[in-house]
Design a protein around this motif. Sequence first.
Motif, PDB file in Angstrom:
ATOM      1  N   ALA A 102     -31.252 -20.248  56.432  1.00  0.00           N
ATOM      2  CA  ALA A 102     -32.403 -19.398  56.141  1.00  0.00           C
ATOM      3  C   ALA A 102     -33.628 -20.296  56.088  1.00  0.00           C
ATOM      4  CB  ALA A 102     -32.216 -18.676  54.816  1.00  0.00           C
ATOM      5  N   LEU A 103     -34.666 -19.938  56.846  1.00  0.00           N
ATOM      6  CA  LEU A 103     -35.896 -20.730  56.869  1.00  0.00           C
ATOM      7  C   LEU A 103     -36.673 -20.504  55.581  1.00  0.00           C
ATOM      8  CD1 LEU A 103     -37.128 -20.083  60.523  1.00  0.00           C
ATOM      9  CD2 LEU A 103     -35.961 -22.094  59.640  1.00  0.00           C
ATOM     10  N   CYS A 104     -37.511 -21.488  55.247  1.00  0.00           N
ATOM     11  CA  CYS A 104     -38.367 -21.342  54.074  1.00  0.00           C
ATOM     12  C   CYS A 104     -39.416 -20.263  54.351  1.00  0.00           C
ATOM     13  CB  CYS A 104     -39.030 -22.667  53.717  1.00  0.00           C
ATOM     14  SG  CYS A 104     -40.185 -23.275  54.947  1.00  0.00           S
ATOM     15  N   ALA A 105     -39.963 -19.677  53.310  1.00  0.00           N
ATOM     16  CA  ALA A 105     -40.900 -18.559  53.463  1.00  0.00           C
ATOM     17  C   ALA A 105     -42.167 -18.969  54.203  1.00  0.00           C
ATOM     18  CB  ALA A 105     -41.248 -17.987  52.094  1.00  0.00           C
ATOM     19  N   THR A 106     -42.632 -20.197  54.009  1.00  0.00           N
ATOM     20  CA  THR A 106     -43.881 -20.624  54.642  1.00  0.00           C
ATOM     21  C   THR A 106     -43.710 -21.024  56.100  1.00  0.00           C
ATOM     22  OG1 THR A 106     -43.545 -22.879  53.852  1.00  0.00           O
ATOM     23  CG2 THR A 106     -44.864 -21.408  52.462  1.00  0.00           C
ATOM     24  N   CYS A 107     -42.503 -21.347  56.519  1.00  0.00           N
ATOM     25  CA  CYS A 107     -42.313 -21.828  57.891  1.00  0.00           C
ATOM     26  C   CYS A 107     -41.758 -20.774  58.841  1.00  0.00           C
ATOM     27  CB  CYS A 107     -41.440 -23.071  57.915  1.00  0.00           C
ATOM     28  SG  CYS A 107     -39.792 -22.841  57.263  1.00  0.00           S
ATOM     29  N   ILE A 108     -41.549 -19.564  58.382  1.00  0.00           N
ATOM     30  CA  ILE A 108     -40.986 -18.519  59.243  1.00  0.00           C
ATOM     31  C   ILE A 108     -41.866 -18.273  60.464  1.00  0.00           C
ATOM     32  CG2 ILE A 108     -40.541 -16.027  59.357  1.00  0.00           C
ATOM     33  CD1 ILE A 108     -39.301 -16.266  56.583  1.00  0.00           C
TER      34      ILE A 108
END
Length: 179
Positions: A91-97
């Motif tokens: 799961a990608l981090c929220a800021t890097c999506i």
Amino acid sequence: MSKAVAMPSTPLGRLWHKWRFHVNILLVIIPLAFMPKYFKDVSLFRGESGLGEREIGEVQVGPWSLRLAELREEGPRLEGPAGYMKSFNAALCATCIDQVKATYLRIGKPRSLRAAGAIFFGSPYRMGASLPIPPRTRAGAELWITMEGWDGSLHQASIPLAQASPATQAWLNQRGGKP
């Protein structure tokens, strides 16, 4: 008026007539025994029980990060002609999506983007990849994560395979380098 039910004349017919109720009960009880495993698998694939059976943790890849997990806490499975495969979720981090174009996973350092490895697919909140395990993988191998941004930037990070998947490490040790 009552009708008399005739008993079957063959021994097999008499046996079936006598035990058919019990066989029908077994047809109901046996599937019930497998229900706990079914519900565990459903919660795993829906994401209700996390990313996978074993969470590896947060991995920093350049300016981005992702949460990595083993789908199943077991050694690689033989997938026919493809060889042995191991499934991972991320799961990608929220800021890097919005910044990450693609994420790849490979055993051993990739030579180029064309050899970056298995690509993660799915939503950025729960991506999956089936990683091929090369026949001559050494026990001290590393798992490499390559992330490609929409701006063309590439970032890589590695973690020891023993940390990423102790079950795969034990499987490699058991095989002893056999192809």
